[in-house]
Design an enzyme around this catalytic site. Structure first.
Site, PDB file in Angstrom:
ATOM      1  N   GLY A  42       0.818  -1.216   0.000  1.00 57.88           N
ATOM      2  CA  GLY A  42       0.000   0.000   0.000  1.00 57.88           C
ATOM      3  C   GLY A  42       0.846   1.257   0.000  1.00 57.88           C
ATOM      4  N   LYS A  96      10.011   2.269  -0.003  1.00 50.73           N
ATOM      5  CA  LYS A  96       8.919   2.283   0.975  1.00 50.73           C
ATOM      6  C   LYS A  96       8.565   3.731   1.274  1.00 50.73           C
ATOM      7  CE  LYS A  96       7.868   0.286   5.530  1.00 50.73           C
ATOM      8  NZ  LYS A  96       8.382  -0.615   6.571  1.00 50.73           N
ATOM      9  N   ARG A 104       5.965 -13.349   1.149  1.00 44.62           N
ATOM     10  CA  ARG A 104       5.555 -13.555   2.542  1.00 44.62           C
ATOM     11  C   ARG A 104       4.628 -14.761   2.639  1.00 44.62           C
ATOM     12  NH1 ARG A 104       5.059  -7.645   3.702  1.00 44.62           N
ATOM     13  NH2 ARG A 104       6.058  -6.715   1.887  1.00 44.62           N
ATOM     14  N   ASP A 122       1.520 -11.483   7.045  1.00 48.09           N
ATOM     15  CA  ASP A 122       2.031 -10.657   5.944  1.00 48.09           C
ATOM     16  C   ASP A 122       3.401 -10.074   6.279  1.00 48.09           C
ATOM     17  OD1 ASP A 122       0.186  -9.312   7.800  1.00 48.09           O
ATOM     18  OD2 ASP A 122       0.856  -7.487   6.799  1.00 48.09           O
ATOM     19  N   ASN A 123       3.809 -10.213   7.528  1.00 47.40           N
ATOM     20  CA  ASN A 123       5.126  -9.712   7.929  1.00 47.40           C
ATOM     21  C   ASN A 123       6.097 -10.857   8.216  1.00 47.40           C
ATOM     22  OD1 ASN A 123       4.269  -7.065   7.713  1.00 47.40           O
ATOM     23  ND2 ASN A 123       3.609  -6.958   9.833  1.00 47.40           N
TER      24      ASN A 123
HETATM   25  P1  AMP Z   1       2.275  -3.011   8.108  1.00 47.21           P
HETATM   26  O1  AMP Z   1       1.583  -2.731   9.384  1.00 47.21           O
HETATM   27  O2  AMP Z   1       3.378  -2.026   7.789  1.00 47.21           O
HETATM   28  O3  AMP Z   1       2.728  -4.422   7.959  1.00 47.21           O
HETATM   29  O4  AMP Z   1       1.211  -2.749   6.950  1.00 47.21           O
HETATM   30  C1  AMP Z   1       0.035  -3.475   6.795  1.00 47.21           C
HETATM   31  C2  AMP Z   1      -0.661  -3.091   5.522  1.00 47.21           C
HETATM   32  O5  AMP Z   1      -1.031  -1.711   5.546  1.00 47.21           O
HETATM   33  C3  AMP Z   1       0.176  -3.253   4.266  1.00 47.21           C
HETATM   34  O6  AMP Z   1      -0.667  -3.691   3.235  1.00 47.21           O
HETATM   35  C4  AMP Z   1       0.691  -1.865   4.009  1.00 47.21           C
HETATM   36  O7  AMP Z   1       1.024  -1.651   2.657  1.00 47.21           O
HETATM   37  C5  AMP Z   1      -0.499  -1.024   4.434  1.00 47.21           C
HETATM   38  N1  AMP Z   1      -0.101   0.341   4.828  1.00 47.21           N
HETATM   39  C6  AMP Z   1       0.588   0.710   5.932  1.00 47.21           C
HETATM   40  N2  AMP Z   1       0.773   2.037   5.957  1.00 47.21           N
HETATM   41  C7  AMP Z   1       0.191   2.549   4.838  1.00 47.21           C
HETATM   42  C8  AMP Z   1       0.040   3.856   4.281  1.00 47.21           C
HETATM   43  N3  AMP Z   1       0.519   4.940   4.892  1.00 47.21           N
HETATM   44  N4  AMP Z   1      -0.608   3.960   3.108  1.00 47.21           N
HETATM   45  C9  AMP Z   1      -1.109   2.880   2.478  1.00 47.21           C
HETATM   46  N5  AMP Z   1      -1.010   1.630   2.948  1.00 47.21           N
HETATM   47  C10 AMP Z   1      -0.368   1.454   4.111  1.00 47.21           C
HETATM   48 MG    MG Z   2       3.938  -5.250   6.608  1.00 51.27          MG
END
Ligand code: AMP
Ligand code: MG
Length: 476
Positions: free
Chosen positions: A87, A107, A177, A246-247
């Site tokens: 995202g 990122k 992942r 997903d992580n």
């Molecule tokens: P994370 O918590 O970083 O593992 O992110 C979980 C999901 O949220 C993933 O699909 C990321 O791409 C999305 N995501 C996190 N932050 C943002 C953001 N600022 N804009 C768009 N998508 C985000």
């Molecule tokens: Mg992530």
């Protein structure tokens, strides 16, 4: 000339990604550049001119012939299945090295079809944090994604407050992942899952190609990699904080440095993430959650393990059943290494168990303890007031010289116990200076973190009660 490959974009079905160029940023400036990593990857030639590096690594210019994409994935977040995807990241392509392909990902590079309601951006603060901690993990000898650069922009990023934005260039063995497999399995057709499996094995574990059951072999290998990874986390007191599927990288690298933190005072239930109210991803629960994630991975592979679902399940169960016992064996071996027990034949588990109980009871610093054991001094003197510690200490001294010299025991301890880790208060301090324009404390700390096992004149001091109110946040 192009210097990035695009195997993910060209070899996999296009349902697994979306072509996506990074959204340009305003006034990029290079805050951090990991020259050593660039050399290691063999891309220093292409990035040596700062103006060019800024263009490529901010996403304002595309590397010739590169086909940037946002990857699709799904995942179980705190136990719940969600459709996700990059995202706020874009995969520029892969760098070919002697050790295989490495993803170059930006990122904070803007919105993609998977952004949902997010802005696609990242704050300068959190990208610096990822750079610092991922590089510290690498220096600790723990598999991890790496950070090639942090580029600051003048675009504002709105969170609880107005922040400065940044783009991090992240390098990973891949960004495949558990969640990528969940996406292919539950949201796409079986053919896509087959392609993903084939691609993953060829890229990461080609030695499994001659195994008769590719999916089962991959499950076993990923299980082994995760085991090694979590053992390493437990060794240095690392709390990932958001072990959603997903992580969890198939490569076995630590990925996604959102709410992670290092534990100071030992307690198995230590949690820093503001959203982990139930302690799902608490320090000592990480092995359980890795197991849980591996079960999700296994479920996603079921149709490729056997056409007969029942047979597939029983094959999976056989593999999964081995995890708890083998994990615990390796865990005790690792803890005995920390204690400098060279000759572990016939050594029971009590020494480790009692040690951890004593650390929790006396609220001892997990990192400093193992160095203090060798050094002696205040930390150990205080513990000696406790009769049960005195008894333990005598037993430890006997165990470590059983069939080995004190020097050998010390050497094992030095190898397994860092003296310097990214202490929470230090991380905060250097990041707070960085966001007001002073990168010096950050650079000094980064340098110190680059040799974590080196003998130092003193132990890291931690302000009393700092952790009691310390909280970390996801997705900032
Ligand atoms: P994370 O918590 O970083 O593992 O992110 C979980 C999901 O949220 C993933 O699909 C990321 O791409 C999305 N995501 C996190 N932050 C943002 C953001 N600022 N804009 C768009 N998508 C985000
Ligand atoms: Mg992530």
């Amino acid at each position: 000339m192009t210097w990035l490959k695009n195997t993910y974009a060209t070899q996999l079905p296009n349902s697994l990604f979306s072509p996506q160029v990074p959204v340009p940023v305003s006034n990029p400036s290079m805050t951090l550049y990991n020259g050593a990593l660039a050399i290691e990857l063999g891309v220093d030639e292409h990035l040596k001119e700062e103006r060019q590096a800024l263009e490529y690594l901010s996403g304002n210019e595309i590397v010739p012939e590169s086909q940037p994409i946002a990857q699709a994935y799904a995942g179980h977040q705190f136990g719940h299945f969600n459709k996700l995807g990059d995202g706020r990241a874009v995969l520029l392509g892969e760098i070919e090295t002697r050790k295989g392909l490495y993803d170059l990902q930006l990122k904070g590079s803007g919105q993609t079809p998977y952004s949902r309601r997010g802005d696609g951006r990242a704050t300068f603060y959190s990208m610096l944090r990822e750079y610092l901690i991922s590089e510290a993990m690498h220096a600790l000898g723990i598999p991890t994604t790496r950070s090639l650069a942090v580029i600051k922009t003048t675009d504002k990023v709105f969170r609880e407050q107005i922040n400065e934005g940044a783009v991090l260039s992240r390098v990973a063995a891949s960004h495949i992942r558990v969640g990528t497999f969940e996406y292919a399995r539950y949201l796409r057709e079986e053919g896509d899952l087959v392609s993903l499996l084939q691609y993953t094995i060829e890229r990461h574990y080609p030695e499994l190609l001659n195994h008769e059951n590719h999916a089962l072999a991959l499950l076993e290998r990923v299980m082994q990699k995760q085991k090694e990874l979590i053992i390493n986390w437990l060794r240095v007191g690392f709390i990932h904080g958001v072990m959603n599927t997903d992580n969890m990288a198939i490569s076995g690298e630590t990925i996604d440095y959102g709410p992670c933190a290092f534990m100071n005072t030992y307690h198995p239930r230590t949690v820093f993430s503001s959203i982990d109210t139930g302690g799902r991803y608490a320090f000592a629960n990480q092995p359980n959650m890795a197991f849980w994630n591996l079960q999700v991975f296994a479920n996603a592979l079921i149709p490729l393990i056997d056409k007969d679902e029942e047979v597939a399940n029983s094959k999976v169960d056989k593999v999964m059943k081995r995890f708890p016992e083998t994990f615990s064996n390796v865990f005790f071996e690792m803890m005995n290494n920390k204690l400098g027990i060279v000759n572990q034949v016939g050594v029971g588990r009590e020494l480790v168990q009692d040690c951890l109980e004593l650390l929790a009871k006396h609220q001892v610093d997990y990192t400093n303890f193992f160095t203090a054991l060798r050094w002696g001094g205040e930390l150990i003197d205080k513990l000696r007031h406790d009769e049960s510690f005195k008894t333990w200490y005598v037993q430890w001294n006997i165990a470590r010289v059983k069939g080995a010299s004190v020097e050998e025991s010390d050497a094992l301890m030095v190898k397994n116990n860092p003296v310097v880790i990214p202490r929470n208060h230090m991380v905060e301090e250097v990041l707070n200076s960085a966001v007001v324009g002073d990168m010096k404390p950050f650079q000094t700390f980064l340098e110190e973190l680059s040799s974590p096992y080196k003998e130092k004149a003193s132990l890291q001091l931690v302000p009393a009660n700092f952790d009691a109110s310390y909280q970390t946040f996801c997705g900032t």
